[in-house]
Write a protein that holds these residues in place. Structure first.
Motif, PDB file in Angstrom:
ATOM      1  N   UNK A   1      -8.006 -38.393  25.610  1.00 47.91           N
ATOM      2  CA  UNK A   1      -9.290 -38.705  24.995  1.00 47.91           C
ATOM      3  C   UNK A   1      -9.487 -37.838  23.760  1.00 47.91           C
ATOM      4  N   UNK A   2      -9.844 -38.442  22.645  1.00 42.77           N
ATOM      5  CA  UNK A   2     -10.022 -37.713  21.399  1.00 42.77           C
ATOM      6  C   UNK A   2     -11.471 -37.285  21.215  1.00 42.77           C
ATOM      7  N   UNK A   3     -11.675 -36.320  20.344  1.00 41.31           N
ATOM      8  CA  UNK A   3     -13.016 -35.791  20.118  1.00 41.31           C
ATOM      9  C   UNK A   3     -13.836 -36.732  19.241  1.00 41.31           C
ATOM     10  N   UNK A   4     -15.106 -37.009  19.629  1.00 37.33           N
ATOM     11  CA  UNK A   4     -15.963 -37.861  18.812  1.00 37.33           C
ATOM     12  C   UNK A   4     -16.726 -37.080  17.745  1.00 37.33           C
ATOM     13  N   UNK A   5     -16.430 -35.776  17.613  1.00 38.18           N
ATOM     14  CA  UNK A   5     -17.223 -34.918  16.731  1.00 38.18           C
ATOM     15  C   UNK A   5     -17.311 -35.420  15.288  1.00 38.18           C
ATOM     16  N   UNK A   6     -16.203 -35.843  14.646  1.00 36.82           N
ATOM     17  CA  UNK A   6     -16.324 -36.321  13.261  1.00 36.82           C
ATOM     18  C   UNK A   6     -17.251 -37.528  13.129  1.00 36.82           C
ATOM     19  N   UNK A   7     -17.175 -38.447  14.071  1.00 32.00           N
ATOM     20  CA  UNK A   7     -18.039 -39.621  14.027  1.00 32.00           C
ATOM     21  C   UNK A   7     -19.496 -39.229  14.244  1.00 32.00           C
ATOM     22  N   UNK A   8     -19.748 -38.329  15.179  1.00 29.61           N
ATOM     23  CA  UNK A   8     -21.117 -37.871  15.437  1.00 29.61           C
ATOM     24  C   UNK A   8     -21.699 -37.199  14.198  1.00 29.61           C
ATOM     25  N   UNK A   9     -20.880 -36.381  13.532  1.00 31.51           N
ATOM     26  CA  UNK A   9     -21.342 -35.713  12.317  1.00 31.51           C
ATOM     27  C   UNK A   9     -21.634 -36.727  11.222  1.00 31.51           C
ATOM     28  N   UNK A  10     -20.774 -37.737  11.094  1.00 29.13           N
ATOM     29  CA  UNK A  10     -20.979 -38.766  10.087  1.00 29.13           C
ATOM     30  C   UNK A  10     -22.282 -39.525  10.336  1.00 29.13           C
ATOM     31  N   UNK A  11     -22.529 -39.875  11.585  1.00 25.73           N
ATOM     32  CA  UNK A  11     -23.762 -40.581  11.941  1.00 25.73           C
ATOM     33  C   UNK A  11     -24.977 -39.713  11.627  1.00 25.73           C
ATOM     34  N   UNK A  12     -24.884 -38.431  11.893  1.00 27.96           N
ATOM     35  CA  UNK A  12     -26.006 -37.528  11.630  1.00 27.96           C
ATOM     36  C   UNK A  12     -26.377 -37.522  10.146  1.00 27.96           C
ATOM     37  N   UNK A  13     -25.368 -37.482   9.270  1.00 28.87           N
ATOM     38  CA  UNK A  13     -25.637 -37.520   7.831  1.00 28.87           C
ATOM     39  C   UNK A  13     -26.264 -38.857   7.430  1.00 28.87           C
ATOM     40  N   UNK A  14     -25.768 -39.922   8.011  1.00 32.92           N
ATOM     41  CA  UNK A  14     -26.310 -41.238   7.697  1.00 32.92           C
ATOM     42  C   UNK A  14     -27.746 -41.381   8.189  1.00 32.92           C
ATOM     43  N   UNK A  15     -28.064 -40.747   9.305  1.00 30.18           N
ATOM     44  CA  UNK A  15     -29.424 -40.812   9.826  1.00 30.18           C
ATOM     45  C   UNK A  15     -30.396 -40.074   8.915  1.00 30.18           C
ATOM     46  N   UNK A  16     -29.974 -38.934   8.363  1.00 27.28           N
ATOM     47  CA  UNK A  16     -30.817 -38.225   7.407  1.00 27.28           C
ATOM     48  C   UNK A  16     -31.075 -39.114   6.194  1.00 27.28           C
ATOM     49  N   UNK A  17     -30.020 -39.769   5.707  1.00 28.74           N
ATOM     50  CA  UNK A  17     -30.164 -40.685   4.580  1.00 28.74           C
ATOM     51  C   UNK A  17     -31.102 -41.835   4.931  1.00 28.74           C
ATOM     52  N   UNK A  18     -30.946 -42.380   6.116  1.00 27.60           N
ATOM     53  CA  UNK A  18     -31.763 -43.513   6.535  1.00 27.60           C
ATOM     54  C   UNK A  18     -33.235 -43.138   6.627  1.00 27.60           C
ATOM     55  N   UNK A  19     -33.522 -41.989   7.201  1.00 30.64           N
ATOM     56  CA  UNK A  19     -34.909 -41.555   7.328  1.00 30.64           C
ATOM     57  C   UNK A  19     -35.533 -41.307   5.957  1.00 30.64           C
ATOM     58  N   UNK A  20     -34.747 -40.787   5.021  1.00 30.77           N
ATOM     59  CA  UNK A  20     -35.235 -40.597   3.653  1.00 30.77           C
ATOM     60  C   UNK A  20     -35.578 -41.937   3.022  1.00 30.77           C
ATOM     61  N   UNK A  21     -34.702 -42.918   3.181  1.00 26.97           N
ATOM     62  CA  UNK A  21     -34.942 -44.245   2.618  1.00 26.97           C
ATOM     63  C   UNK A  21     -36.142 -44.922   3.270  1.00 26.97           C
ATOM     64  N   UNK A  22     -36.309 -44.734   4.565  1.00 25.87           N
ATOM     65  CA  UNK A  22     -37.453 -45.321   5.252  1.00 25.87           C
ATOM     66  C   UNK A  22     -38.762 -44.739   4.735  1.00 25.87           C
ATOM     67  N   UNK A  23     -38.760 -43.448   4.456  1.00 28.78           N
ATOM     68  CA  UNK A  23     -39.947 -42.821   3.892  1.00 28.78           C
ATOM     69  C   UNK A  23     -40.275 -43.418   2.526  1.00 28.78           C
ATOM     70  N   UNK A  24     -39.249 -43.670   1.730  1.00 28.09           N
ATOM     71  CA  UNK A  24     -39.474 -44.309   0.438  1.00 28.09           C
ATOM     72  C   UNK A  24     -40.103 -45.689   0.621  1.00 28.09           C
ATOM     73  N   UNK A  25     -39.603 -46.445   1.580  1.00 28.76           N
ATOM     74  CA  UNK A  25     -40.182 -47.756   1.860  1.00 28.76           C
ATOM     75  C   UNK A  25     -41.658 -47.638   2.210  1.00 28.76           C
ATOM     76  N   UNK A  26     -41.975 -46.686   3.060  1.00 31.87           N
ATOM     77  CA  UNK A  26     -43.356 -46.527   3.493  1.00 31.87           C
ATOM     78  C   UNK A  26     -44.253 -46.085   2.346  1.00 31.87           C
ATOM     79  N   UNK A  27     -43.735 -45.280   1.454  1.00 26.54           N
ATOM     80  CA  UNK A  27     -44.527 -44.875   0.300  1.00 26.54           C
ATOM     81  C   UNK A  27     -44.839 -46.069  -0.598  1.00 26.54           C
ATOM     82  N   UNK A  28     -43.844 -46.906  -0.831  1.00 27.30           N
ATOM     83  CA  UNK A  28     -44.086 -48.096  -1.644  1.00 27.30           C
ATOM     84  C   UNK A  28     -45.046 -49.037  -0.938  1.00 27.30           C
ATOM     85  N   UNK A  29     -44.912 -49.161   0.358  1.00 24.81           N
ATOM     86  CA  UNK A  29     -45.784 -50.046   1.125  1.00 24.81           C
ATOM     87  C   UNK A  29     -47.220 -49.545   1.100  1.00 24.81           C
ATOM     88  N   UNK A  30     -47.399 -48.227   1.031  1.00 29.71           N
ATOM     89  CA  UNK A  30     -48.737 -47.637   0.989  1.00 29.71           C
ATOM     90  C   UNK A  30     -49.500 -48.140  -0.228  1.00 29.71           C
TER      91      UNK A  30
END
Length: 215
Positions: free
Chosen positions: A1-30
């Motif tokens: 069984x191989x380590x999932x650490x690189x994938x988990x780290x990649x997802x974490x970075x993408x989640x930060x990006x996603x939350x930033x983009x969602x905030x932008x959406x909400x600001x425009x929607x406001x």
């Protein structure tokens, strides 16, 4: 069984990006209000369960939502470790602090449509990575290009610091292209895996690419 650490780290970075983009959406929607044409308020992007499943830094408390203040995309980009306010069911609610936006023009609507496409595709990518690629990574090792996810996060953070205009459009296009690169490289990484599961994952990734046409 191989380590999932690189994938988990990649997802974490993408989640930060996603939350930033969602905030932008909400600001425009406001600016437009919940019933305005092109409003994005009612769109669901990332399940609360996906956010709760992300690994927390060592020593960080489980619930930091009590008493948390509203944050804007600009504040999130400067301090991405800031978490959203915890909702009633424990999921993260990202509440905006509105900027001074101008009236909704045709150009603004086109920009918001492009932003929504990147948000939706990022959400789908995170879902595919967690539900399909995660189990595959535990069985068979395949390359994860972590630096692309880091670059995507950084582009989205820079995007949040821009006002509407040419630089904003350039950053949004850069985020679009970087997201496509992440998906294409994942498809290439899975190309030689001999299993039905990898075929399903590749099909899901190709569907994401179809939602990210050349701009």
């Amino acid at each position: 069984m191989t380590s999932p650490a690189p994938l988990v780290a990649s997802i974490s970075h993408q989640m930060v990006a996603l939350q930033t983009l969602q905030l932008l959406q909400q600001e425009w929607d406001w600016v437009d209000g919940p019933g305005a044409p092109g409003s994005l308020r009612d769109q669901d992007h990332v399940p609360a369960s996906a956010m709760r499943a992300l690994p927390r830094p060592e020593g960080e408390e489980e619930d930091r939502g009590v008493g948390a203040r509203n944050v804007s995309a600009r504040e999130w980009a400067c301090c991405p470790e800031v978490e959203g306010v915890q909702g009633a069911q424990g999921g993260a609610e990202l509440l905006p602090f509105p900027r001074d936006r101008g009236p909704c023009t045709l150009a603004s609507r086109a920009m918001r449509s492009a932003l929504a496409r990147v948000v939706d595709s990022t959400s789908e990518l995170v879902s595919v990575e967690r539900t399909l690629l995660g189990p595959l990574q535990q069985e068979r090792s395949f390359p994860i290009h972590l630096k692309d996810s880091v670059e995507f996060r950084n582009i989205c953070s820079h995007l949040a610091l821009q006002m509407e205009g040419q630089q904003f459009d350039r950053d949004l296009n850069a985020a679009h292209q970087c997201l496509k690169t992440i998906v294409k490289k994942l498809i290439q990484s899975l190309a030689n895996l001999p299993s039905d599961a990898h075929l399903v994952a590749c099909a899901s990734l190709r569907q994401i690419l179809q939602n990210l046409p050349d701009t």
